[in-house]
Scaffold this motif. Structure first.
Motif, PDB file in Angstrom:
ATOM      1  N   GLU A 237      24.630 -30.004  11.531  1.00 39.87           N
ATOM      2  CA  GLU A 237      24.757 -28.824  12.386  1.00 39.87           C
ATOM      3  C   GLU A 237      23.452 -28.024  12.430  1.00 39.87           C
ATOM      4  O   GLU A 237      23.004 -27.607  13.501  1.00 39.87           O
ATOM      5  CB  GLU A 237      25.901 -27.924  11.903  1.00 39.87           C
ATOM      6  N   GLN A 320      28.551 -20.143   9.945  1.00 40.70           N
ATOM      7  CA  GLN A 320      29.540 -21.143  10.336  1.00 40.70           C
ATOM      8  C   GLN A 320      30.713 -21.124   9.363  1.00 40.70           C
ATOM      9  O   GLN A 320      30.562 -20.898   8.165  1.00 40.70           O
ATOM     10  CB  GLN A 320      28.875 -22.521  10.328  1.00 40.70           C
ATOM     11  N   LEU A 362      28.858 -27.124  18.964  1.00 39.07           N
ATOM     12  CA  LEU A 362      28.657 -25.930  18.153  1.00 39.07           C
ATOM     13  C   LEU A 362      27.282 -25.316  18.420  1.00 39.07           C
ATOM     14  O   LEU A 362      27.145 -24.090  18.552  1.00 39.07           O
ATOM     15  CB  LEU A 362      28.798 -26.269  16.670  1.00 39.07           C
TER      16      LEU A 362
END
Length: 377
Positions: A237, A320, A362
């Motif tokens: 991520e 997150q 994301l």
């Protein structure tokens, strides 16, 4: 016709009378930047005089020249015109969007650097008038006299209508002295807010920041520090988010304790920095145009980082994780003595798309949320 080239009479003299008779065509798949057109038959759709540059503009659009960065895969309209002007040689002309009326693609202050060989950097519209400006720059280059032009509604050049239906006013002037641009480049690199003062004659000066707009001395162009994105975390991520920022040419820095994440991002050209101690965050000098996003699956890394980030004026701080993770995060920070006011600044879960399940979604979701929260220039 399938060549995508302009079909014109033998004479290429671009008089207003001749321009109305030119017929042109292009391939359906040929989409040169800044394409301009006319109704079939070459007759003006409405009253008004033709731009004397119509034919040459159309020719130029079918064979436009790339700047050095564009040759590497980057469109010249995306280049920074002020930095490009520093690299330009003699004869460089600057175009500045000074006013708009009605719908417009760009705001006043948009600029374009036009080199003597026809290359350019930056843009003042979405491609509607740039080719014409390149041609008019030749006149400015030859005479040394600035020009003020109006395109779209209220313009005498009906050939160069703006599809949005609005109007744009552009100043075109030769670059005589690069001293102010060197000072501007230095200030931007140091993240200092400044303003470029531009006289009607095109003289440049640098002063304290002021908002972009007309001024007594001509026009003022405000330069706040660029948005800066700090990315903390480990795993895909964080790396994907850093790569997205790189692809959009945003100022960014991936900070991680994990060597694999740093190496993965660095391999794509991302800027990275190892994080050995939380105290190093103070060295990052976050200001009010900085954001910080945390991408950790192991949330134990977060409290020390977040407690320090919340002491900075960063406009966005987020982490997150699920709503449950956010509740636990806030409790731990409160136990560390972080105030309620500071805790209210911490966003989580982050992103505009609820429950994004993959790193790519994301990343886009978080970037959209950060940009929506960003301070206006």
């Amino acid at each position: 016709m399938s060549s995508g080239r302009v079909v014109a009479p033998r004479s290429l003299a671009a008089s207003s009378a001749d321009a109305s008779d030119f017929v042109w065509s292009r391939r359906r798949d040929a989409k040169p930047y800044g394409f301009v057109g006319r109704r079939s038959g070459g007759r003006p759709a409405r009253g008004g005089r033709s731009s004397p540059h119509l034919l040459m503009a159309m020719l130029m659009l079918c064979d436009w020249k790339l700047s050095p960065l564009a040759a590497e895969g980057r469109h010249p309209a995306l280049e920074d015109p002020w930095e490009a002007a520093l690299r330009g040689g003699p004869g460089l002309v600057l175009a500045l969007l000074t006013a708009t009326q009605g719908p417009s693609y760009r705001d006043p202050g948009a600029a374009m650097a036009i080199f003597s060989d026809g290359r350019f950097a930056g843009a003042v519209t979405s491609g509607c008038v740039e080719a014409d400006l390149i041609l008019r720059a030749e006149e400015v280059r030859a005479s040394g006299i600035p020009q003020r032009l109006r395109y779209g509604a209220g313009s005498p050049f009906m050939d160069l209508r703006l599809p949005c239906g609005g109007a744009a006013e552009v100043s075109l002037f030769p670059l005589r002295d690069r001293g102010a641009l060197f000072d501007l480049s230095r200030a931007r690199a140091e993240r200092r807010a400044v303003a470029l003062e531009i006289s009607p004659q095109g003289d440049l000066g640098l002063g304290p920041w002021r908002p972009t707009g007309p001024a007594e001395e001509g026009f003022v162009l405000g330069f706040p520090p660029a948005l800066r994105f700090l990315v903390f975390g480990a795993g895909p991520e964080a790396a994907v988010f850093a790569r997205l920022l790189l692809s959009l040419d945003y100022d960014h820095l991936l900070i991680s304790h994990e060597e694999e994440s740093l190496n993965s991002a660095a391999a794509f050209g991302c800027r990275t920095r190892p994080l050995r101690r939380a105290e190093e965050i103070a060295e990052l000098d976050l200001d009010a145009r900085c954001s910080a996003a945390l991408f950790y699956h192991d949330h134990d890394y977060e409290p020390e980082i977040l407690s320090r980030l919340l002491e900075t004026p960063a406009f966005y701080i987020g982490a997150q994780g699920s709503r449950s993770a956010q509740r636990t995060r806030l409790l731990r920070l409160a136990e560390m003595g972080v105030t309620e006011a500071a805790l209210s600044r911490l966003r989580g879960p982050i992103g505009l798309v609820p429950s994004a399940r993959d790193p790519q979604t994301l990343a886009i979701s978080v970037l959209a949320e950060i940009l929506a929260a960003a301070p206006k220039a």
